[in-house]
Design a protein around this motif. Structure first.
Motif, PDB file in Angstrom:
ATOM      1  N   SER A  56       0.875  -1.180  -0.074  1.00  0.00           N
ATOM      2  CA  SER A  56       0.087   0.202   0.000  1.00  0.00           C
ATOM      3  C   SER A  56       0.853   1.276   0.092  1.00  0.00           C
ATOM      4  O   SER A  56       2.107   1.187   0.315  1.00  0.00           O
ATOM      5  CB  SER A  56      -0.871   0.111   1.165  1.00  0.00           C
ATOM      6  OG  SER A  56      -0.376  -0.022   2.329  1.00  0.00           O
ATOM      7  N   LEU A  57       0.421   2.097  -0.327  1.00  0.00           N
ATOM      8  CA  LEU A  57       0.995   3.575  -0.239  1.00  0.00           C
ATOM      9  C   LEU A  57       1.556   3.847   1.286  1.00  0.00           C
ATOM     10  O   LEU A  57       2.720   4.348   1.190  1.00  0.00           O
ATOM     11  CB  LEU A  57      -0.148   4.742  -0.575  1.00  0.00           C
ATOM     12  CG  LEU A  57       0.542   6.333  -0.561  1.00  0.00           C
ATOM     13  CD1 LEU A  57       1.728   6.443  -1.364  1.00  0.00           C
ATOM     14  CD2 LEU A  57      -0.588   7.229  -0.574  1.00  0.00           C
ATOM     15  N   LEU A  63       8.162   2.728   4.960  1.00  0.00           N
ATOM     16  CA  LEU A  63       9.512   1.996   4.623  1.00  0.00           C
ATOM     17  C   LEU A  63      10.598   3.090   4.252  1.00  0.00           C
ATOM     18  O   LEU A  63      11.498   3.176   4.833  1.00  0.00           O
ATOM     19  CB  LEU A  63       9.389   1.113   3.698  1.00  0.00           C
ATOM     20  CG  LEU A  63      10.501   0.399   3.214  1.00  0.00           C
ATOM     21  CD1 LEU A  63      11.431  -0.265   4.565  1.00  0.00           C
ATOM     22  CD2 LEU A  63      10.406  -0.261   2.010  1.00  0.00           C
ATOM     23  N   ILE A  64       9.934   3.906   3.488  1.00  0.00           N
ATOM     24  CA  ILE A  64      10.885   5.126   3.204  1.00  0.00           C
ATOM     25  C   ILE A  64      11.284   5.875   4.068  1.00  0.00           C
ATOM     26  O   ILE A  64      12.571   6.264   4.383  1.00  0.00           O
ATOM     27  CB  ILE A  64      10.450   5.993   1.799  1.00  0.00           C
ATOM     28  CG1 ILE A  64      10.366   5.105   0.625  1.00  0.00           C
ATOM     29  CG2 ILE A  64      11.254   7.217   1.728  1.00  0.00           C
ATOM     30  CD1 ILE A  64       9.490   5.822  -0.505  1.00  0.00           C
ATOM     31  N   GLU A  65      10.554   6.486   5.070  1.00  0.00           N
ATOM     32  CA  GLU A  65      10.669   7.338   6.111  1.00  0.00           C
ATOM     33  C   GLU A  65      11.577   6.709   7.054  1.00  0.00           C
ATOM     34  O   GLU A  65      12.583   7.148   7.501  1.00  0.00           O
ATOM     35  CB  GLU A  65       9.267   7.828   6.612  1.00  0.00           C
ATOM     36  CG  GLU A  65       9.317   8.642   7.897  1.00  0.00           C
ATOM     37  CD  GLU A  65       8.427   8.949   8.803  1.00  0.00           C
ATOM     38  OE1 GLU A  65       8.330   9.989   9.472  1.00  0.00           O
ATOM     39  OE2 GLU A  65       7.393   8.043   8.795  1.00  0.00           O
ATOM     40  N   TYR A  85       2.771   8.358 -15.952  1.00  0.00           N
ATOM     41  CA  TYR A  85       2.017   7.482 -15.195  1.00  0.00           C
ATOM     42  C   TYR A  85       2.556   6.743 -13.942  1.00  0.00           C
ATOM     43  O   TYR A  85       2.697   5.587 -14.139  1.00  0.00           O
ATOM     44  CB  TYR A  85       1.353   6.429 -16.188  1.00  0.00           C
ATOM     45  CG  TYR A  85       0.447   6.996 -17.317  1.00  0.00           C
ATOM     46  CD1 TYR A  85      -0.583   7.758 -16.753  1.00  0.00           C
ATOM     47  CD2 TYR A  85       0.635   6.656 -18.444  1.00  0.00           C
ATOM     48  CE1 TYR A  85      -1.303   8.397 -17.604  1.00  0.00           C
ATOM     49  CE2 TYR A  85      -0.107   7.095 -19.496  1.00  0.00           C
ATOM     50  CZ  TYR A  85      -1.209   8.117 -19.206  1.00  0.00           C
ATOM     51  OH  TYR A  85      -1.968   8.667 -20.023  1.00  0.00           O
ATOM     52  N   GLY A  86       3.640   7.421 -13.383  1.00  0.00           N
ATOM     53  CA  GLY A  86       4.578   6.942 -12.319  1.00  0.00           C
ATOM     54  C   GLY A  86       3.872   7.007 -11.004  1.00  0.00           C
ATOM     55  O   GLY A  86       4.326   6.407 -10.254  1.00  0.00           O
ATOM     56  N   ALA A  87       2.648   7.457 -10.931  1.00  0.00           N
ATOM     57  CA  ALA A  87       2.071   7.333  -9.675  1.00  0.00           C
ATOM     58  C   ALA A  87       2.898   7.966  -8.521  1.00  0.00           C
ATOM     59  O   ALA A  87       2.828   7.374  -7.305  1.00  0.00           O
ATOM     60  CB  ALA A  87       1.462   6.096  -9.188  1.00  0.00           C
ATOM     61  N   ILE A  88       3.551   9.202  -8.592  1.00  0.00           N
ATOM     62  CA  ILE A  88       4.597   9.436  -7.707  1.00  0.00           C
ATOM     63  C   ILE A  88       3.970  10.763  -6.799  1.00  0.00           C
ATOM     64  O   ILE A  88       4.521  11.012  -5.898  1.00  0.00           O
ATOM     65  CB  ILE A  88       6.025  10.101  -8.255  1.00  0.00           C
ATOM     66  CG1 ILE A  88       5.902  11.208  -9.162  1.00  0.00           C
ATOM     67  CG2 ILE A  88       6.609   9.004  -9.030  1.00  0.00           C
ATOM     68  CD1 ILE A  88       6.982  11.661  -9.893  1.00  0.00           C
ATOM     69  N   ASN A  89       3.095  11.224  -7.371  1.00  0.00           N
ATOM     70  CA  ASN A  89       2.669  12.595  -6.784  1.00  0.00           C
ATOM     71  C   ASN A  89       1.925  12.310  -5.280  1.00  0.00           C
ATOM     72  O   ASN A  89       2.289  12.970  -4.303  1.00  0.00           O
ATOM     73  CB  ASN A  89       1.379  13.379  -7.344  1.00  0.00           C
ATOM     74  CG  ASN A  89       1.982  14.056  -8.684  1.00  0.00           C
ATOM     75  OD1 ASN A  89       2.981  14.209  -8.750  1.00  0.00           O
ATOM     76  ND2 ASN A  89       0.918  14.564  -9.440  1.00  0.00           N
ATOM     77  N   GLU A  90       1.240  11.247  -5.052  1.00  0.00           N
ATOM     78  CA  GLU A  90       0.678  10.937  -3.794  1.00  0.00           C
ATOM     79  C   GLU A  90       1.978  10.404  -2.857  1.00  0.00           C
ATOM     80  O   GLU A  90       1.813  10.799  -1.845  1.00  0.00           O
ATOM     81  CB  GLU A  90      -0.196   9.826  -3.893  1.00  0.00           C
ATOM     82  CG  GLU A  90       0.010   8.393  -4.478  1.00  0.00           C
ATOM     83  CD  GLU A  90      -0.128   8.470  -5.905  1.00  0.00           C
ATOM     84  OE1 GLU A  90      -0.524   7.389  -6.635  1.00  0.00           O
ATOM     85  OE2 GLU A  90      -0.100   9.586  -6.753  1.00  0.00           O
ATOM     86  N   GLN A  91       3.042   9.848  -3.616  1.00  0.00           N
ATOM     87  CA  GLN A  91       3.833   9.518  -2.464  1.00  0.00           C
ATOM     88  C   GLN A  91       4.783  10.413  -2.032  1.00  0.00           C
ATOM     89  O   GLN A  91       5.147  10.550  -0.978  1.00  0.00           O
ATOM     90  CB  GLN A  91       5.016   8.432  -3.293  1.00  0.00           C
ATOM     91  CG  GLN A  91       4.148   7.245  -3.783  1.00  0.00           C
ATOM     92  CD  GLN A  91       5.221   6.281  -4.626  1.00  0.00           C
ATOM     93  OE1 GLN A  91       6.293   5.560  -4.155  1.00  0.00           O
ATOM     94  NE2 GLN A  91       4.817   6.262  -5.964  1.00  0.00           N
TER      95      GLN A  91
END
Length: 235
Positions: A56-57, A63-65, A85-91
């Protein structure tokens, strides 16, 4: 504290940018989309690898944090170029809320790898524009394929090979069924395949080939145009 979002390119490891390559060589943690980037392509990088497919997001951002706060160099790998279409904005939005800086490293998109595979420009003196789009589906309620088909543009359609018959019919009603089409499967990879045709026959050709995913659809008269460009000096 910083995390790097890096484009891995279309699949050929040699198309990875120098900057992304250097980061991957130094990375303590590489989070990669396993459904799009094969794990074996990352074998030469020594950092820990985590497949983000199915996570999930919140799991990815946590994990990144956690890893960044531990002082690790983290690379969030994206297929192709992160901006398509990288879906990076929400991350990125979630990471910035947590005070984590994000740097985005561009990559070679499958769009441009596909153009290279068919040895053609996506524009011409008569066709100055390229439209990148995708058909409606699970995450898109309504698309704009007919709208774009009415423009004088090359159409590049991603995430749509399973709808090739419907796409060809919809565009063909507007542009005519003799419009050139190329489908490029797994652009830049060893098993790359190119299928050429027109809107009249491309669906039959693709279905006969057995291609069901990982393909780019390119539609338009700019494909392999032979008209002389004004960039060349006249005699």
């Amino acid at each position: 504290m910083k995390v790097y979002f890096a484009g891995f390119g279309p699949g050929d490891p040699e198309l990875l940018t120098v900057k992304a390559y250097k980061l991957l060589k130094k990375a303590d943690l590489v989070i990669y989309p396993g459904s799009l980037v094969e794990a074996e392509l990352l074998d030469e990088f020594n950092g820990e690898k985590v497949n983000s497919y199915g996570k999930s997001l919140e799991e990815i951002v946590d994990l990144i944090e956690r890893s960044v706060r531990e002082g690790k160099l983290v690379v969030r790998l994206q297929s192709g170029d992160p901006s398509i279409y990288g879906a990076i904005n929400e991350q990125i939005a979630e990471l910035e809320k947590r005070g984590i800086e994000v740097e985005v490293i561009p990559g070679v998109s499958s769009i441009f790898a596909s153009a290279s595979a068919i040895r053609s420009e996506l524009t011409s003196p008569d066709i100055p524009s390229v439209v990148i789009t995708r058909p409606a589906g699970r995450t898109l309620e309504k698309d704009e394929i007919e709208v774009f088909a009415r423009t004088n543009s090359t159409l590049v359609i991603l995430l749509g090979i399973d709808k090739i018959r419907d796409i060809a019919e919809r565009v063909g009603k507007i542009r005519g069924y003799d419009e050139p089409v190329c489908v490029v499967y797994r652009a830049s990879r060893e098993d790359e395949r190119v299928i050429e045709g027109t809107l009249a026959d491309i669906a039959d050709r693709v279905e006969k080939s057995g291609i069901r995913k990982t393909a780019t659809i390119v539609i338009g008269r700019a494909i392999k145009t032979a008209r002389r460009s004004i960039l060349y000096a006249s005699r």
